[in-house]
Enzyme design. Structure first.
Site, short mmCIF file in Angstrom:
data_model
loop_
_atom_site.label_atom_id
_atom_site.label_comp_id
_atom_site.label_asym_id
_atom_site.label_seq_id
_atom_site.Cartn_x
_atom_site.Cartn_y
_atom_site.Cartn_z
N ILE A 156 16.43 -11.89 -30.08
CA ILE A 156 15.97 -11.95 -28.53
C ILE A 156 14.62 -12.16 -28.85
CG2 ILE A 156 15.81 -9.06 -27.24
CD1 ILE A 156 17.55 -7.78 -28.32
N CYS A 157 14.91 -12.47 -26.97
CA CYS A 157 14.05 -12.98 -26.75
C CYS A 157 12.71 -14.35 -28.09
CB CYS A 157 12.34 -12.05 -26.87
SG CYS A 157 10.81 -12.36 -25.27
N ILE A 158 11.73 -14.23 -27.82
CA ILE A 158 11.02 -15.37 -29.04
C ILE A 158 11.93 -15.12 -30.44
CG2 ILE A 158 9.34 -13.96 -29.84
CD1 ILE A 158 9.03 -17.52 -28.65
#
Length: 217
Positions: free
Chosen positions: A134-136
Site C-alpha cells: 500500500i502507498c509507498i
C-alpha cells in the site's frame, strides 16, 4: 480462518506506518472474516518526527514498540514471522515503510530491504500466497522479488521512474482503485500517495484487502 500477515513500520505517517492506512487494513481484514497477524521489526527507528511540527526530534524509538500502539499490543517481532503460518501478506505505507522497512527514502533505487521482511515476503511469494503493498510500500517489491512485477504508487512521475529503473512495471492508478499482477499475485494501491481524506484512502485499501483475501488458496 484465513490468517493475513500485516507488517508495520512504527506508528505515524512521517516516521512509521501511516496509522489510518494500517487501521483501515486491519478493519477490512476483520470484516472479510480473516484474522490479521501483525509483525514489525524489533529495531530502532531511522528517525523520530514531531507530527505536530513536522520537525525532527532527538528522541530514539523502537519500531516494534511504536507499532504495538496501533495493534493494542498484539504484535510479534518480524524475525519470528513464518510464511507457513500465513495465507497472505499486506504491508501498509507511511514513511516508515521507506525508512524502517527499507532505506528507499535516503537511497532510492539503491535501497536495501529489511532482511526479515524480504525473507517473509519471498517465502510467501514462493508458496503462491498473495502480497498486498500500500502507498509507498510497493517501491520495495522490485528488490524483494526476482521477477518483473506490475505495481502502482499512484501517479507520482518521479517515484514511478525510480520504480521502473529498479525493474518493475509501473501502472498509473487513481486513489480508489488497485493494480493487480495476476501472475505474481501482487496487489497494490496508492492510498495516501494520492488521498486527501481517510475515506478516499479507504476506497483503494478495502479493494486491495478484498482482492488479497480472495486470491488466497
Amino acid at each position: 480462518m484465513k490468517k493475513i500477515g500485516v507488517v508495520l513500520s512504527g506508528s505515524g505517517v512521517y516516521d512509521g506506518s501511516e496509522i489510518q492506512e494500517a487501521v483501515i487494513t486491519l478493519l477490512a481484514i476483520a470484516r472479510s472474516g480473516a484474522e490479521a497477524v501483525c509483525f514489525a521489526p524489533d529495531k530502532p527507528q531511522a528517525d523520530v518526527i514531531n507530527h505536530l511540527t513536522n520537525n525532527k526530534s532527538n528522541e530514539h524509538r523502537n519500531v516494534l514498540v511504536e507499532a504495538a500502539r496501533i495493534t493494542r499490543g498484539a504484535i510479534t517481532p518480524l524475525e519470528q514471522a513464518d510464511a507457513n503460518e500465513l495465507d497472505a501478506l499486506i504491508v501498509p505505507g507511511g514513511f516508515g515503510a521507506a525508512k524502517n522497512l527499507c532505506d528507499f527514502a535516503s537511497k532510492g533505487s539503491e535501497c536495501q530491504i529489511d532482511g526479515d521482511l524480504r525473507r517473509l515476503a519471498r517465502d510467501c511469494h514462493a508458496q503462491g500466497k498473495p502480497l498486498g503493498f500500500i502507498c509507498i510500500a510497493p517501491v520495495m517489491l522490485p528488490k524483494i522479488l526476482d521477477v518483473p512485477v506490475r505495481l502502482t504508487i499512484g501517479t507520482d512521475i518521479d517515484t514511478a521512474e525510480i520504480v521502473e529503473e529498479m525493474g518493475a512495471e509501473h501502472v498509473p492508478c487513481p486513489v480508489d482503485d488497485i493494480v493487480v499482477d495476476e501472475e505474481q499475485k501482487v496487489v497494490t494501491t496508492p492510498a495516501y500517495m494520492l488521498a486527501t481524506r481517510i475515506d478516499e484512502a479507504a476506497l483503494g485499501i478495502e479493494k486491495l484487502v478484498a482482492r488479497v483475501v480472495d486470491m488466497t488458496a
